[in-house]
Write a protein that holds these residues in place. Sequence first.
Motif, PDB file in Angstrom:
ATOM      1  N   GLN A  65      -0.124 -11.521  -5.249  1.00  0.00           N
ATOM      2  CA  GLN A  65      -1.189 -10.642  -5.729  1.00  0.00           C
ATOM      3  C   GLN A  65      -1.092 -10.539  -7.248  1.00  0.00           C
ATOM      4  O   GLN A  65      -0.046 -10.169  -7.779  1.00  0.00           O
ATOM      5  CB  GLN A  65      -1.074  -9.259  -5.093  1.00  0.00           C
ATOM      6  N   LYS A  87       6.499 -10.762   3.765  1.00  0.00           N
ATOM      7  CA  LYS A  87       5.538  -9.788   3.244  1.00  0.00           C
ATOM      8  C   LYS A  87       5.731  -9.584   1.741  1.00  0.00           C
ATOM      9  O   LYS A  87       4.753  -9.400   1.001  1.00  0.00           O
ATOM     10  CB  LYS A  87       5.682  -8.460   3.988  1.00  0.00           C
ATOM     11  N   ASP A 100      -1.625   0.026   2.980  1.00  0.00           N
ATOM     12  CA  ASP A 100      -2.172  -0.304   4.293  1.00  0.00           C
ATOM     13  C   ASP A 100      -1.073  -0.103   5.333  1.00  0.00           C
ATOM     14  O   ASP A 100      -0.140  -0.894   5.433  1.00  0.00           O
ATOM     15  CB  ASP A 100      -2.666  -1.753   4.296  1.00  0.00           C
ATOM     16  N   SER A 130      -0.133  -2.975   7.606  1.00  0.00           N
ATOM     17  CA  SER A 130       0.628  -4.076   7.015  1.00  0.00           C
ATOM     18  C   SER A 130       2.047  -3.657   6.661  1.00  0.00           C
ATOM     19  O   SER A 130       2.998  -4.410   6.874  1.00  0.00           O
ATOM     20  CB  SER A 130      -0.090  -4.603   5.765  1.00  0.00           C
ATOM     21  N   TRP A 131       2.179  -2.437   6.102  1.00  0.00           N
ATOM     22  CA  TRP A 131       3.485  -1.942   5.678  1.00  0.00           C
ATOM     23  C   TRP A 131       3.737  -0.596   6.344  1.00  0.00           C
ATOM     24  O   TRP A 131       3.202   0.425   5.924  1.00  0.00           O
ATOM     25  CB  TRP A 131       3.545  -1.810   4.154  1.00  0.00           C
ATOM     26  N   PHE A 180       4.095 -12.373   0.037  1.00  0.00           N
ATOM     27  CA  PHE A 180       2.648 -12.166  -0.055  1.00  0.00           C
ATOM     28  C   PHE A 180       2.312 -11.232  -1.215  1.00  0.00           C
ATOM     29  O   PHE A 180       1.299 -11.424  -1.902  1.00  0.00           O
ATOM     30  CB  PHE A 180       2.125 -11.589   1.263  1.00  0.00           C
ATOM     31  N   LEU A 181       3.152 -10.223  -1.449  1.00  0.00           N
ATOM     32  CA  LEU A 181       2.931  -9.338  -2.596  1.00  0.00           C
ATOM     33  C   LEU A 181       3.057 -10.098  -3.911  1.00  0.00           C
ATOM     34  O   LEU A 181       2.324  -9.824  -4.869  1.00  0.00           O
ATOM     35  CB  LEU A 181       3.926  -8.180  -2.569  1.00  0.00           C
ATOM     36  N   GLN A 201      -3.939  -4.519  -6.523  1.00  0.00           N
ATOM     37  CA  GLN A 201      -3.940  -5.244  -5.259  1.00  0.00           C
ATOM     38  C   GLN A 201      -2.618  -5.048  -4.518  1.00  0.00           C
ATOM     39  O   GLN A 201      -2.595  -4.896  -3.292  1.00  0.00           O
ATOM     40  CB  GLN A 201      -4.199  -6.727  -5.519  1.00  0.00           C
ATOM     41  N   ARG A 202      -1.531  -5.060  -5.249  1.00  0.00           N
ATOM     42  CA  ARG A 202      -0.232  -4.854  -4.604  1.00  0.00           C
ATOM     43  C   ARG A 202      -0.118  -3.443  -4.040  1.00  0.00           C
ATOM     44  O   ARG A 202       0.393  -3.244  -2.933  1.00  0.00           O
ATOM     45  CB  ARG A 202       0.891  -5.124  -5.611  1.00  0.00           C
ATOM     46  N   THR A 250      -2.181  -3.151  -0.879  1.00  0.00           N
ATOM     47  CA  THR A 250      -1.518  -3.798   0.253  1.00  0.00           C
ATOM     48  C   THR A 250      -0.417  -2.917   0.818  1.00  0.00           C
ATOM     49  O   THR A 250      -0.256  -2.797   2.040  1.00  0.00           O
ATOM     50  CB  THR A 250      -0.935  -5.153  -0.184  1.00  0.00           C
ATOM     51  N   ILE A 273       0.650 -12.965   8.352  1.00  0.00           N
ATOM     52  CA  ILE A 273       0.840 -12.492   6.977  1.00  0.00           C
ATOM     53  C   ILE A 273       0.042 -13.352   5.998  1.00  0.00           C
ATOM     54  O   ILE A 273      -0.695 -12.838   5.158  1.00  0.00           O
ATOM     55  CB  ILE A 273       2.336 -12.509   6.619  1.00  0.00           C
ATOM     56  N   GLN A 315      -7.495 -16.633   3.567  1.00  0.00           N
ATOM     57  CA  GLN A 315      -7.229 -16.131   2.223  1.00  0.00           C
ATOM     58  C   GLN A 315      -6.843 -17.237   1.251  1.00  0.00           C
ATOM     59  O   GLN A 315      -6.607 -16.957   0.074  1.00  0.00           O
ATOM     60  CB  GLN A 315      -6.113 -15.082   2.280  1.00  0.00           C
TER      61      GLN A 315
END
Length: 323
Positions: free
Chosen positions: A156, A149, A168, A171-172, A152-153, A161-162, A165, A73, A78
Amino acid sequence: PTPTATPLRPPFNLLQNILDNSDLSLALAINLPIKQFIDLYAISKHFHWEVNSHLQGYIKAYIAHNAPDTAKIFKWSQYAKSTIYDPAVRPIGIHPAVPLAFRDRNRTIPALRWLQKVMHREHVANKIVSLLACEGLRLPHGTTTIIKKIWFLLEQPTCGQRAATLKDRKSWTDRDLLLATILFHKLDLRFTDPEHGKGEPALRTFLLTQKSLDPMLRVLEGYYSRKDKYTEFVNLILEAFYNEVRHAGMFDEDDEDDDNEDSEFGALGREHWYRPCPPLASPDTMILYEAFAQGLNLQKFIVDSILWGNADPRDGGAIPPIR
């Protein structure tokens, strides 16, 4: 004849003998808590040299043993500030994404700072799930991954960007969206509890407006219930909802922070965490929007989400709380 002194054998040192063996040294390192790992790296010259000789290998082995999904994650590539040049000075080598002119340059690898960051987030996610379970709010398996996760949001800085993500599907997944919804229901139950949660439904949105989940953990632990932490909690509220608080009449109309664009008050609710930017939607809102866009109809599972972990699915009986 001149008597000869028998040389004394040095005392047996268990740690030194372990560190003399590369395999045992690696096995010891990956089983140490992160703080003890850093301490040993700082005080032992031999271990310091051994880790620096294979730094990326040690970090990957430690993560694979203690938090394999967390590294997927929060990828080290990054986080540029959490990388260093390889202490062993290994070249980049031939790679399709690297020009040939750069193949002899020293490669970039994750630093111990990234390892500490990842392990801290692993600890926070597990602690949040444990604290909710202690309050009788059990969560399905895999919720710790969802919490990470969501973290990680939070990093952003823009809604675009959120949203990208969340769209995707690798990822989700649909299951991730469902687990996130269950988590939100459990948090609401915890924060609206009249005895332990102060009966405040806005805490979930407020805590998911922060840049990390550390404030959420502190709220669940009761950290801000201490009188000496009241000012710190008020500052968090002002950083997230300054405009709402000001419009409620809690501050003077001529407050000097109203025209200060660089002020931190109200910045968390804006993109790039800068007051003049457009509003920044919180992860819980965007996750619910994405679930609706995917046609999951999660509203049909609200009761099931609330009862999960509290009612036995076989006979509907109550599951006793954790003591």
